[in-house]
Motif scaffolding. Sequence first.
Motif, PDB file in Angstrom:
ATOM      1  N   TRP A  22      34.648  34.606  51.208  1.00 13.07           N
ATOM      2  CA  TRP A  22      34.755  35.901  51.864  1.00 13.07           C
ATOM      3  C   TRP A  22      35.814  36.808  51.251  1.00 13.07           C
ATOM      4  O   TRP A  22      35.951  37.967  51.632  1.00 13.07           O
ATOM      5  CB  TRP A  22      35.066  35.713  53.354  1.00 13.07           C
ATOM      6  N   ASP A  23      36.542  36.283  50.285  1.00 10.69           N
ATOM      7  CA  ASP A  23      37.612  37.059  49.643  1.00 10.69           C
ATOM      8  C   ASP A  23      37.131  37.549  48.282  1.00 10.69           C
ATOM      9  O   ASP A  23      36.960  36.752  47.349  1.00 10.69           O
ATOM     10  CB  ASP A  23      38.859  36.187  49.504  1.00 10.69           C
ATOM     11  N   ASP A  24      36.907  38.857  48.141  1.00  7.82           N
ATOM     12  CA  ASP A  24      36.389  39.410  46.889  1.00  7.82           C
ATOM     13  C   ASP A  24      37.340  39.193  45.713  1.00  7.82           C
ATOM     14  O   ASP A  24      36.914  39.171  44.550  1.00  7.82           O
ATOM     15  CB  ASP A  24      36.132  40.915  47.052  1.00  7.82           C
ATOM     16  N   GLU A  25      38.636  39.030  46.000  1.00 12.86           N
ATOM     17  CA  GLU A  25      39.616  38.847  44.932  1.00 12.86           C
ATOM     18  C   GLU A  25      39.811  37.369  44.568  1.00 12.86           C
ATOM     19  O   GLU A  25      40.580  37.044  43.678  1.00 12.86           O
ATOM     20  CB  GLU A  25      40.950  39.463  45.344  1.00 12.86           C
TER      21      GLU A  25
END
Length: 410
Positions: A22-25
């Motif tokens: 869920w973390d784009d980075e």
Amino acid sequence: MSRWPAAQLQTATVENELWRSWDDESSRTITVERTVPALVAGLAIPALEPATGEALAEATRTVSELRDRAAETTGVLGHLSAVLIRADAVASSQIEHITTSSEALAVALADLGDDDPDRSPYPVATELVAANVTVALSAQRGSEDLTEDWFHRRHSSLLAADPEIEQRHLGAWRDCAVWIGESRQSADFEGPPWDRVPALMDDLVRFAARSDVHPVAHAAIAHAQFETIHPYVDGNGRIGRLLIHRLLDPRPAAATAPVPVAHGLLHNPNGYVGGLTAYRRGDLDDWITVFATAVTDGAHAAVRLVDRIAGIAGDYRERVRTRQGSAVSQILDGLLGTPAITAGEIQAAYKVTPGRASQILHQLADAGILRLSDHRAGRSRVWVAHEVIDAIDTIPRRLIDTLERTGTNG
């Protein structure tokens, strides 16, 4: 600079254990750099620079001074191994931020024999520090060959009380990556791939068996090589410092006055880390100089501690006049190495009545030698020789002061 084969830096792309979908980075993979040392068992030790030779000579001289001073210290000679190893093992544990109170440790190490099933177990930290002291004494006094089993047995004993280590990792080479730093991606150091560990440790065991290397240089190289291999999931620093005691002077006579090298190494923590880094890039002179200086510092600290313990022993005899060989005389002698005692232990060890045991305890308390501790052995009250505890604590206390001043996290 005396050249030594530098460790290879192997870049690898591995799965990111911190990846979050869920973390784009967040990335699924990261790039790491593993440090793989060269095999050293058959390497010739290169000619060292004059300054390195001087550091080795000074370390040898101060270690000899410690041995001589210990031999002159009649009446306490048999306790010096326990006293010095305890001071160094406590310092070694504190480097890893594993601490306990001095009195709690004294009680745990005394093995007071109270088998009350209702007794609360010692705190984990106390058990771990006590294990470090016990294992260190065994490693330093033992004469068995250095083998894979030597390492595994000590690792099992050292970390048996640690709730954070998985059972399968006790006394077994690691089966995963290890690194030093807040995260694997930003690690200051990552050890070699786990499948390289058995061969590297077999090579180190063969290097440790050599007899053609100066004892201080031998211990220095073996310690740095071990810390570079980092063969266990945890406890590598403490096991690596036990290895120093085993190699610095393997002769049986050395058991009387071991050098508290952990004190010396962490007296200059940045220098220690820098020295290990130098070793890994092939600068043997830099590392051996750092190590030899640590041996010198540790030996000087040990001489001061020997003198203080000898002074306490003499003072005890002035405060309590008793015939040689009596129960009181033997208790005074025993307190130098094991500064905690109970009435029950006196009764059992010296075959005296409960009344006589109580009388002895109060006699020594009145003389200021013992005081009642807040810690207990089951239901039994424990008395401690606080001056001995304070003397032993001098070395680790100075070490912690140094670490706090420099902000080093060991």
